[in-house]
Motif scaffolding. Structure first.
Motif, PDB file in Angstrom:
ATOM      1  N   UNK A  49       0.615  -1.100  -0.005  1.00 38.72           N
ATOM      2  CA  UNK A  49       0.083  -0.123  -0.005  1.00 38.72           C
ATOM      3  C   UNK A  49       0.728   1.283  -0.071  1.00 38.72           C
ATOM      4  N   UNK A  50       2.229   1.144   0.403  1.00 38.39           N
ATOM      5  CA  UNK A  50       2.901   2.196   0.224  1.00 38.39           C
ATOM      6  C   UNK A  50       2.766   3.175   1.729  1.00 38.39           C
ATOM      7  N   UNK A  51       2.250   2.709   2.567  1.00 39.78           N
ATOM      8  CA  UNK A  51       1.868   3.513   3.930  1.00 39.78           C
ATOM      9  C   UNK A  51       2.498   2.668   4.840  1.00 39.78           C
ATOM     10  N   UNK A  52       2.072   2.941   6.022  1.00 42.96           N
ATOM     11  CA  UNK A  52       2.602   2.294   7.456  1.00 42.96           C
ATOM     12  C   UNK A  52       1.196   2.168   8.519  1.00 42.96           C
ATOM     13  N   UNK A  53       1.650   1.219   9.564  1.00 47.26           N
ATOM     14  CA  UNK A  53       0.795   1.190  10.313  1.00 47.26           C
ATOM     15  C   UNK A  53       1.513   1.833  11.882  1.00 47.26           C
ATOM     16  N   UNK A  54       2.613   2.077  12.127  1.00 53.80           N
ATOM     17  CA  UNK A  54       3.044   2.648  13.060  1.00 53.80           C
ATOM     18  C   UNK A  54       4.105   3.940  12.887  1.00 53.80           C
ATOM     19  N   UNK A  55       4.105   4.973  13.373  1.00 56.40           N
ATOM     20  CA  UNK A  55       5.018   6.076  12.909  1.00 56.40           C
ATOM     21  C   UNK A  55       5.354   7.127  14.274  1.00 56.40           C
ATOM     22  N   UNK A  57       7.602  10.864  15.136  1.00 53.92           N
ATOM     23  CA  UNK A  57       8.450  12.103  14.380  1.00 53.92           C
ATOM     24  C   UNK A  57       9.089  12.786  15.642  1.00 53.92           C
ATOM     25  N   UNK A  58       9.916  13.776  15.024  1.00 52.38           N
ATOM     26  CA  UNK A  58      10.848  14.279  16.033  1.00 52.38           C
ATOM     27  C   UNK A  58      10.357  15.156  17.038  1.00 52.38           C
ATOM     28  N   UNK A  59       9.024  15.366  17.216  1.00 52.55           N
ATOM     29  CA  UNK A  59       8.394  16.084  18.240  1.00 52.55           C
ATOM     30  C   UNK A  59       8.047  14.964  19.398  1.00 52.55           C
ATOM     31  N   UNK A  60       8.110  13.851  18.857  1.00 52.01           N
ATOM     32  CA  UNK A  60       7.557  12.765  19.912  1.00 52.01           C
ATOM     33  C   UNK A  60       6.212  12.405  19.810  1.00 52.01           C
ATOM     34  N   UNK A  61       5.428  12.876  18.727  1.00 55.65           N
ATOM     35  CA  UNK A  61       4.166  12.444  18.439  1.00 55.65           C
ATOM     36  C   UNK A  61       4.120  11.194  17.648  1.00 55.65           C
ATOM     37  N   UNK A  62       3.404  10.343  18.267  1.00 55.48           N
ATOM     38  CA  UNK A  62       3.332   8.696  17.530  1.00 55.48           C
ATOM     39  C   UNK A  62       1.813   8.575  17.045  1.00 55.48           C
ATOM     40  N   UNK A  63       1.964   7.583  16.194  1.00 54.84           N
ATOM     41  CA  UNK A  63       0.454   7.084  15.697  1.00 54.84           C
ATOM     42  C   UNK A  63       0.420   5.571  15.346  1.00 54.84           C
ATOM     43  N   UNK A  64      -0.505   5.014  15.781  1.00 54.31           N
ATOM     44  CA  UNK A  64      -0.817   3.440  15.643  1.00 54.31           C
ATOM     45  C   UNK A  64      -2.248   3.204  14.885  1.00 54.31           C
ATOM     46  N   UNK A  65      -2.151   2.413  13.837  1.00 53.94           N
ATOM     47  CA  UNK A  65      -3.336   2.260  13.052  1.00 53.94           C
ATOM     48  C   UNK A  65      -3.611   0.629  12.948  1.00 53.94           C
ATOM     49  N   UNK A  66      -5.059   0.511  13.505  1.00 56.04           N
ATOM     50  CA  UNK A  66      -5.408  -1.137  13.292  1.00 56.04           C
ATOM     51  C   UNK A  66      -6.903  -0.897  12.719  1.00 56.04           C
ATOM     52  N   UNK A  67      -6.981  -1.942  11.792  1.00 58.63           N
ATOM     53  CA  UNK A  67      -8.059  -1.967  11.155  1.00 58.63           C
ATOM     54  C   UNK A  67      -9.521  -2.565  12.041  1.00 58.63           C
ATOM     55  N   UNK A  68     -10.497  -1.734  11.715  1.00 58.23           N
ATOM     56  CA  UNK A  68     -11.780  -1.961  12.374  1.00 58.23           C
ATOM     57  C   UNK A  68     -12.742  -3.181  11.579  1.00 58.23           C
ATOM     58  N   UNK A  69     -12.700  -4.210  11.702  1.00 57.00           N
ATOM     59  CA  UNK A  69     -13.338  -5.210  10.737  1.00 57.00           C
ATOM     60  C   UNK A  69     -14.670  -5.022  11.146  1.00 57.00           C
ATOM     61  N   UNK A  70     -15.134  -4.619  12.082  1.00 60.14           N
ATOM     62  CA  UNK A  70     -16.611  -4.757  12.552  1.00 60.14           C
ATOM     63  C   UNK A  70     -17.412  -3.612  12.015  1.00 60.14           C
ATOM     64  N   UNK A  71     -16.639  -2.616  11.351  1.00 62.04           N
ATOM     65  CA  UNK A  71     -17.246  -1.316  10.661  1.00 62.04           C
ATOM     66  C   UNK A  71     -17.840  -1.793   9.203  1.00 62.04           C
ATOM     67  N   UNK A  83      -1.605   5.043   4.316  1.00 66.65           N
ATOM     68  CA  UNK A  83      -1.168   6.366   3.565  1.00 66.65           C
ATOM     69  C   UNK A  83      -1.631   7.291   4.454  1.00 66.65           C
ATOM     70  N   UNK A  84      -2.928   7.029   5.364  1.00 67.83           N
ATOM     71  CA  UNK A  84      -3.319   8.218   6.149  1.00 67.83           C
ATOM     72  C   UNK A  84      -2.161   8.154   7.327  1.00 67.83           C
ATOM     73  N   UNK A  85      -1.837   7.130   7.884  1.00 67.08           N
ATOM     74  CA  UNK A  85      -0.912   7.316   8.898  1.00 67.08           C
ATOM     75  C   UNK A  85       0.393   7.952   8.410  1.00 67.08           C
ATOM     76  N   UNK A  86       0.856   7.765   7.072  1.00 69.47           N
ATOM     77  CA  UNK A  86       2.113   8.200   6.746  1.00 69.47           C
ATOM     78  C   UNK A  86       1.822   9.995   6.367  1.00 69.47           C
ATOM     79  N   UNK A  87       0.605  10.163   5.918  1.00 70.74           N
ATOM     80  CA  UNK A  87       0.206  11.318   5.778  1.00 70.74           C
ATOM     81  C   UNK A  87       0.330  12.247   7.050  1.00 70.74           C
ATOM     82  N   UNK A  88      -0.273  11.854   8.216  1.00 68.14           N
ATOM     83  CA  UNK A  88      -0.296  12.366   9.503  1.00 68.14           C
ATOM     84  C   UNK A  88       0.878  12.364  10.371  1.00 68.14           C
ATOM     85  N   UNK A  89       2.125  11.623   9.814  1.00 70.04           N
ATOM     86  CA  UNK A  89       3.159  11.154  10.629  1.00 70.04           C
ATOM     87  C   UNK A  89       3.981  12.745  10.918  1.00 70.04           C
TER      88      UNK A  89
END
Length: 252
Positions: A49-55, A57-71, A83-89
């Motif tokens: 997909x070209x994206x990531x599931x965990x990121x 940055x230099x400010x110490x902000x971090x992101x984790x993505x899990x699929x929500x299969x019940x949606x 790609x959303x995580x990469x955009x927000x990273x």
């Protein structure tokens, strides 16, 4: 099909992520340093997909993505959630992440849960923020350790992994116990265990993200963590940010 846990301390936080995937999916690239929008970031990359599931940055902000299969998956052409995580990273602050989320057309993404760790998050300040897109609305929801996703028997999986979490991590969580929890096969090696094994899918990597006032460090194990493979470590230096989280800015 993932499990995320975390430990907050008086100087920052640690995040632990088991990534579960179909066996036919391409092997991800280990964490590397990226310059995104002028911000140094740290993340592994999914070649499919070209994206990531965990990121982080230099400010110490971090992101984790899990699929929500019940949606409910929108019928529109979809953009990879990674790609959303990469955009927000590159976001320097929580309000910056929220502003971007509020500006997006969420119907282009399959359902997900997004965990957000603020730059100033510690055991005495703040909490882990969770946003959930169910295919209809984006909301803020409570973050309860461990956060779990599964496409198979979700309630059974959640109960088994949360029981294992209590057995390994209570009353006093430690980094050593967190690694043991993410390697564990409770009640047995299978679809319920944190280190997950099914005929069609399994845990393909383990990431330990550590944030301190000086550094953001990722320790990455390529493969099932139960195999006790050596981890690869990558880190970036911290840079301060004066921007703070404002609760009223959360998605409505």
């Amino acid at each position: 099909m993932c499990t995320v846990s975390w430990i907050l301390n008086n100087r920052g936080y640690d995040v632990f992520f088991n990534r579960d995937e179909q066996k036919g999916r391409a092997i991800a690239a280990p964490p590397s340093k990226f310059a995104l929008e002028g911000t140094e970031c740290l993340m592994p990359l999914d070649p499919d997909g070209g994206g990531t599931w965990i990121a982080s940055n230099q400010y110490g902000l971090s992101l984790c993505l899990l699929n929500y299969y019940q949606g409910d998956v929108p019928e529109l052409p979809l953009i990879s959630r990674g790609l959303l995580v990469k955009m927000l990273a590159s976001s320097p602050s929580v309000p910056d992440v929220v502003s971007t989320l509020n500006s997006l057309h969420m119907g282009s993404y399959a359902p997900f849960t997004l965990l957000l760790f603020a730059p100033d998050l510690t055991s005495s300040h703040g909490h882990v923020i969770a946003f959930q897109w169910d295919g209809h609305v984006l909301t803020q929801r409570p973050s309860v350790e461990p956060m779990i996703s599964s496409s198979v028997a979700f309630q059974e999986v959640m109960q088994a992994r949360r029981k294992a979490y209590k057995d390994y991590m209570e009353p006093t969580p430690t980094i050593e116990n967190a690694w043991a929890f993410h390697r564990s096969h409770v009640p047995e090696a299978g679809y319920k265990s944190v280190c997950m094994h099914r005929e069609d899918a399994n845990t393909v990597s383990f990431t330990h993200l550590s944030i301190s006032p000086c550094n953001a460090t990722m320790r990455y194990v390529d493969g099932s963590p139960c195999e006790n493979k050596k981890s690869v470590t990558t880190e970036i230096a911290r840079k301060s940010s004066s921007l703070k989280w404002v609760a009223s800015d959360a998605p409505k």
